[in-house]
Design a protein around this motif. Structure first.
Motif, PDB file in Angstrom:
ATOM      1  N   MET A 216       0.829  -1.199   0.000  1.00  0.00           N
ATOM      2  CA  MET A 216       0.000   0.000   0.000  1.00  0.00           C
ATOM      3  C   MET A 216       0.872   1.260   0.000  1.00  0.00           C
ATOM      4  O   MET A 216       0.459   2.282  -0.534  1.00  0.00           O
ATOM      5  CB  MET A 216      -0.926  -0.001   1.219  1.00  0.00           C
ATOM      6  N   LYS A 217       2.058   1.165   0.589  1.00  0.00           N
ATOM      7  CA  LYS A 217       2.957   2.318   0.649  1.00  0.00           C
ATOM      8  C   LYS A 217       3.213   2.895  -0.750  1.00  0.00           C
ATOM      9  O   LYS A 217       3.148   4.106  -0.944  1.00  0.00           O
ATOM     10  CB  LYS A 217       4.264   1.877   1.317  1.00  0.00           C
ATOM     11  N   GLU A 218       3.494   2.012  -1.711  1.00  0.00           N
ATOM     12  CA  GLU A 218       3.781   2.484  -3.071  1.00  0.00           C
ATOM     13  C   GLU A 218       2.563   3.160  -3.692  1.00  0.00           C
ATOM     14  O   GLU A 218       2.683   4.155  -4.396  1.00  0.00           O
ATOM     15  CB  GLU A 218       4.260   1.329  -3.961  1.00  0.00           C
ATOM     16  N   ILE A 219       1.380   2.628  -3.425  1.00  0.00           N
ATOM     17  CA  ILE A 219       0.161   3.230  -3.968  1.00  0.00           C
ATOM     18  C   ILE A 219      -0.017   4.637  -3.425  1.00  0.00           C
ATOM     19  O   ILE A 219      -0.285   5.584  -4.168  1.00  0.00           O
ATOM     20  CB  ILE A 219      -1.076   2.368  -3.643  1.00  0.00           C
ATOM     21  N   PHE A 220       0.146   4.795  -2.122  1.00  0.00           N
ATOM     22  CA  PHE A 220      -0.114   6.088  -1.495  1.00  0.00           C
ATOM     23  C   PHE A 220       1.002   7.108  -1.709  1.00  0.00           C
ATOM     24  O   PHE A 220       0.761   8.314  -1.683  1.00  0.00           O
ATOM     25  CB  PHE A 220      -0.386   5.911   0.001  1.00  0.00           C
ATOM     26  N   GLU A 221       2.230   6.650  -1.918  1.00  0.00           N
ATOM     27  CA  GLU A 221       3.357   7.582  -2.026  1.00  0.00           C
ATOM     28  C   GLU A 221       3.828   7.829  -3.459  1.00  0.00           C
ATOM     29  O   GLU A 221       4.647   8.717  -3.673  1.00  0.00           O
ATOM     30  CB  GLU A 221       4.525   7.073  -1.177  1.00  0.00           C
ATOM     31  N   ARG A 222       3.345   7.089  -4.427  1.00  0.00           N
ATOM     32  CA  ARG A 222       3.786   7.285  -5.810  1.00  0.00           C
ATOM     33  C   ARG A 222       3.365   8.661  -6.319  1.00  0.00           C
ATOM     34  O   ARG A 222       2.239   9.098  -6.140  1.00  0.00           O
ATOM     35  CB  ARG A 222       3.172   6.198  -6.709  1.00  0.00           C
ATOM     36  N   ARG A 223       4.290   9.346  -6.936  1.00  0.00           N
ATOM     37  CA  ARG A 223       4.031  10.641  -7.563  1.00  0.00           C
ATOM     38  C   ARG A 223       4.773  10.688  -8.886  1.00  0.00           C
ATOM     39  O   ARG A 223       5.770   9.984  -9.071  1.00  0.00           O
ATOM     40  CB  ARG A 223       4.518  11.803  -6.675  1.00  0.00           C
ATOM     41  N   SER A 224       4.339  11.540  -9.786  1.00  0.00           N
ATOM     42  CA  SER A 224       5.054  11.719 -11.049  1.00  0.00           C
ATOM     43  C   SER A 224       6.347  12.463 -10.773  1.00  0.00           C
ATOM     44  O   SER A 224       6.328  13.551 -10.197  1.00  0.00           O
ATOM     45  CB  SER A 224       4.195  12.499 -12.040  1.00  0.00           C
ATOM     46  N   ILE A 225       7.448  11.875 -11.189  1.00  0.00           N
ATOM     47  CA  ILE A 225       8.780  12.452 -10.987  1.00  0.00           C
ATOM     48  C   ILE A 225       9.288  12.941 -12.336  1.00  0.00           C
ATOM     49  O   ILE A 225       9.251  12.208 -13.328  1.00  0.00           O
ATOM     50  CB  ILE A 225       9.745  11.406 -10.374  1.00  0.00           C
ATOM     51  N   ARG A 226       9.775  14.175 -12.352  1.00  0.00           N
ATOM     52  CA  ARG A 226      10.231  14.777 -13.607  1.00  0.00           C
ATOM     53  C   ARG A 226      11.695  15.187 -13.581  1.00  0.00           C
ATOM     54  O   ARG A 226      12.200  15.744 -14.556  1.00  0.00           O
ATOM     55  CB  ARG A 226       9.343  15.975 -13.941  1.00  0.00           C
ATOM     56  N   LYS A 227      12.383  14.920 -12.480  1.00  0.00           N
ATOM     57  CA  LYS A 227      13.818  15.221 -12.377  1.00  0.00           C
ATOM     58  C   LYS A 227      14.516  13.948 -11.918  1.00  0.00           C
ATOM     59  O   LYS A 227      14.093  13.317 -10.950  1.00  0.00           O
ATOM     60  CB  LYS A 227      14.068  16.353 -11.394  1.00  0.00           C
ATOM     61  N   TYR A 228      15.605  13.615 -12.633  1.00  0.00           N
ATOM     62  CA  TYR A 228      16.285  12.348 -12.384  1.00  0.00           C
ATOM     63  C   TYR A 228      17.781  12.535 -12.223  1.00  0.00           C
ATOM     64  O   TYR A 228      18.382  13.425 -12.827  1.00  0.00           O
ATOM     65  CB  TYR A 228      16.041  11.376 -13.551  1.00  0.00           C
ATOM     66  N   LYS A 229      18.371  11.642 -11.439  1.00  0.00           N
ATOM     67  CA  LYS A 229      19.823  11.534 -11.343  1.00  0.00           C
ATOM     68  C   LYS A 229      20.288  10.778 -12.579  1.00  0.00           C
ATOM     69  O   LYS A 229      19.536   9.998 -13.161  1.00  0.00           O
ATOM     70  CB  LYS A 229      20.220  10.782 -10.078  1.00  0.00           C
ATOM     71  N   GLY A 230      21.519  10.958 -12.963  1.00  0.00           N
ATOM     72  CA  GLY A 230      22.035  10.317 -14.174  1.00  0.00           C
ATOM     73  C   GLY A 230      22.360   8.843 -14.024  1.00  0.00           C
ATOM     74  O   GLY A 230      22.830   8.222 -14.967  1.00  0.00           O
ATOM     75  N   LYS A 231      22.093   8.267 -12.889  1.00  0.00           N
ATOM     76  CA  LYS A 231      22.462   6.877 -12.602  1.00  0.00           C
ATOM     77  C   LYS A 231      21.703   5.887 -13.487  1.00  0.00           C
ATOM     78  O   LYS A 231      20.483   5.966 -13.619  1.00  0.00           O
ATOM     79  CB  LYS A 231      22.178   6.591 -11.130  1.00  0.00           C
ATOM     80  N   GLU A 232      22.450   4.939 -14.073  1.00  0.00           N
ATOM     81  CA  GLU A 232      21.864   3.919 -14.940  1.00  0.00           C
ATOM     82  C   GLU A 232      21.013   2.938 -14.127  1.00  0.00           C
ATOM     83  O   GLU A 232      21.294   2.659 -12.968  1.00  0.00           O
ATOM     84  CB  GLU A 232      22.996   3.161 -15.638  1.00  0.00           C
ATOM     85  N   ILE A 233      20.002   2.399 -14.761  1.00  0.00           N
ATOM     86  CA  ILE A 233      19.124   1.418 -14.129  1.00  0.00           C
ATOM     87  C   ILE A 233      19.567   0.026 -14.567  1.00  0.00           C
ATOM     88  O   ILE A 233      19.753  -0.226 -15.763  1.00  0.00           O
ATOM     89  CB  ILE A 233      17.654   1.686 -14.504  1.00  0.00           C
ATOM     90  N   SER A 234      19.726  -0.849 -13.606  1.00  0.00           N
ATOM     91  CA  SER A 234      20.227  -2.198 -13.900  1.00  0.00           C
ATOM     92  C   SER A 234      19.239  -2.998 -14.735  1.00  0.00           C
ATOM     93  O   SER A 234      18.023  -2.775 -14.674  1.00  0.00           O
ATOM     94  CB  SER A 234      20.532  -2.948 -12.608  1.00  0.00           C
ATOM     95  N   GLN A 235      19.770  -3.960 -15.469  1.00  0.00           N
ATOM     96  CA  GLN A 235      18.935  -4.857 -16.265  1.00  0.00           C
ATOM     97  C   GLN A 235      18.023  -5.664 -15.354  1.00  0.00           C
ATOM     98  O   GLN A 235      16.882  -5.967 -15.719  1.00  0.00           O
ATOM     99  CB  GLN A 235      19.818  -5.773 -17.124  1.00  0.00           C
ATOM    100  N   ASP A 236      18.491  -6.001 -14.160  1.00  0.00           N
ATOM    101  CA  ASP A 236      17.684  -6.730 -13.185  1.00  0.00           C
ATOM    102  C   ASP A 236      16.445  -5.921 -12.804  1.00  0.00           C
ATOM    103  O   ASP A 236      15.338  -6.455 -12.755  1.00  0.00           O
ATOM    104  CB  ASP A 236      18.524  -7.050 -11.944  1.00  0.00           C
ATOM    105  N   TYR A 237      16.623  -4.625 -12.554  1.00  0.00           N
ATOM    106  CA  TYR A 237      15.481  -3.769 -12.225  1.00  0.00           C
ATOM    107  C   TYR A 237      14.518  -3.653 -13.397  1.00  0.00           C
ATOM    108  O   TYR A 237      13.301  -3.684 -13.226  1.00  0.00           O
ATOM    109  CB  TYR A 237      15.954  -2.383 -11.794  1.00  0.00           C
ATOM    110  N   ILE A 238      15.060  -3.518 -14.602  1.00  0.00           N
ATOM    111  CA  ILE A 238      14.204  -3.411 -15.783  1.00  0.00           C
ATOM    112  C   ILE A 238      13.366  -4.677 -15.930  1.00  0.00           C
ATOM    113  O   ILE A 238      12.156  -4.616 -16.173  1.00  0.00           O
ATOM    114  CB  ILE A 238      15.043  -3.138 -17.051  1.00  0.00           C
ATOM    115  N   GLN A 239      13.981  -5.827 -15.722  1.00  0.00           N
ATOM    116  CA  GLN A 239      13.246  -7.086 -15.827  1.00  0.00           C
ATOM    117  C   GLN A 239      12.162  -7.176 -14.758  1.00  0.00           C
ATOM    118  O   GLN A 239      11.046  -7.621 -15.033  1.00  0.00           O
ATOM    119  CB  GLN A 239      14.195  -8.282 -15.725  1.00  0.00           C
ATOM    120  N   LYS A 240      12.458  -6.740 -13.531  1.00  0.00           N
ATOM    121  CA  LYS A 240      11.455  -6.761 -12.459  1.00  0.00           C
ATOM    122  C   LYS A 240      10.274  -5.860 -12.796  1.00  0.00           C
ATOM    123  O   LYS A 240       9.118  -6.208 -12.537  1.00  0.00           O
ATOM    124  CB  LYS A 240      12.084  -6.347 -11.131  1.00  0.00           C
ATOM    125  N   ILE A 241      10.556  -4.707 -13.365  1.00  0.00           N
ATOM    126  CA  ILE A 241       9.495  -3.768 -13.750  1.00  0.00           C
ATOM    127  C   ILE A 241       8.602  -4.380 -14.831  1.00  0.00           C
ATOM    128  O   ILE A 241       7.372  -4.341 -14.739  1.00  0.00           O
ATOM    129  CB  ILE A 241      10.111  -2.427 -14.225  1.00  0.00           C
TER     130      ILE A 241
END
Length: 167
Positions: free
Chosen positions: A1-26
Motif C-alpha cells: 500500500m505504501k507504493e500506492i499512497f506515495e507514488r508521484r510523477s517524478i520529472r527530475k532524475y539523477k544520471g544513474k543507470e538502471i540495472s537490467q535486473d530492475y528493468i526485468q522486475k518492472i
C-alpha cells in the motif's frame, strides 16, 4: 500500500543507470496485470539510448523529463488478434502501466507516465522512432530513473466521490 499512497510523477532524475535486473522486475510486474479474457495485449519497447530519449522529448510536448531520464518504457498494444473486437485493450494497457509505476516505486525509482494514445501525431512519432509494425499501437511513454526530486504526498481520499447504491 505504501507504493500506492506515495507514488508521484517524478520529472527530475539523477544520471544513474538502471540495472537490467530492475528493468526485468518492472516488466515482469507489468505482465502480471489483469487483462480481459487473459488477452495480455502488451509489448514493451525499452529505450536507454540518449539520442532516442532526447528525440521523444523533441516531439512529445509533455516529455521534457526524458532529457534527464536514463530510461523510457513504451508500452504498446498488439492489435492483431484481439478477442473482444478491440473493446478492452486500453484498460488492459492502463493496468500494466500502473504496475510499472508501482514496481518502479518499490525499487526506489521515480516515473512519469506520459500519454501517447490516442493522439495521432504522438503515435506516429513514436511508431516511426522505434519502427513499430502497423498492428502495434504505442500507448504511452514512461520516464524511469532515480529521483532527483521529492514530491509532496497529499491526501487524495475524498468521501464526497463515493455513491452507495445510486448517485
Amino acid at each position: 500500500m505504501k507504493e500506492i499512497f506515495e507514488r508521484r510523477s517524478i520529472r527530475k532524475y539523477k544520471g544513474k543507470e538502471i540495472s537490467q535486473d530492475y528493468i526485468q522486475k518492472i516488466l515482469r510486474a507489468a505482465m502480471y496485470a489483469p487483462s480481459a479474457g487473459n488477452e495480455q495485449p502488451w509489448h514493451f519497447v525499452v529505450i536507454k539510448d540518449r539520442q532516442k530519449l532526447d528525440e521523444i522529448a523533441s516531439f512529445h510536448p509533455h516529455g521534457q523529463m526524458l532529457k534527464e531520464a536514463p530510461l523510457a518504457i513504451i508500452p504498446c498494444a498488439d492489435q492483431s488478434n484481439l478477442k473482444y473486437e478491440g473493446l478492452f485493450w486500453i484498460q488492459d494497457m492502463s493496468a500494466c502501466i500502473q504496475n510499472i509505476l508501482l514496481q518502479s516505486k518499490a525499487l526506489g525509482l521515480g516515473t512519469c507516465w506520459c500519454g501517447v494514445y490516442p493522439r495521432e501525431e504522438l503515435m506516429e512519432g513514436m511508431a516511426k522512432l522505434v519502427h513499430l509494425p502497423a498492428h502495434i499501437t504505442p500507448v504511452a511513454v514512461i520516464a524511469v530513473g532515480y529521483p532527483a526530486e521529492e514530491r509532496e504526498v497529499r491526501e487524495r481520499y475524498n468521501p464526497d466521490r463515493i455513491h452507495n447504491e445510486s448517485w
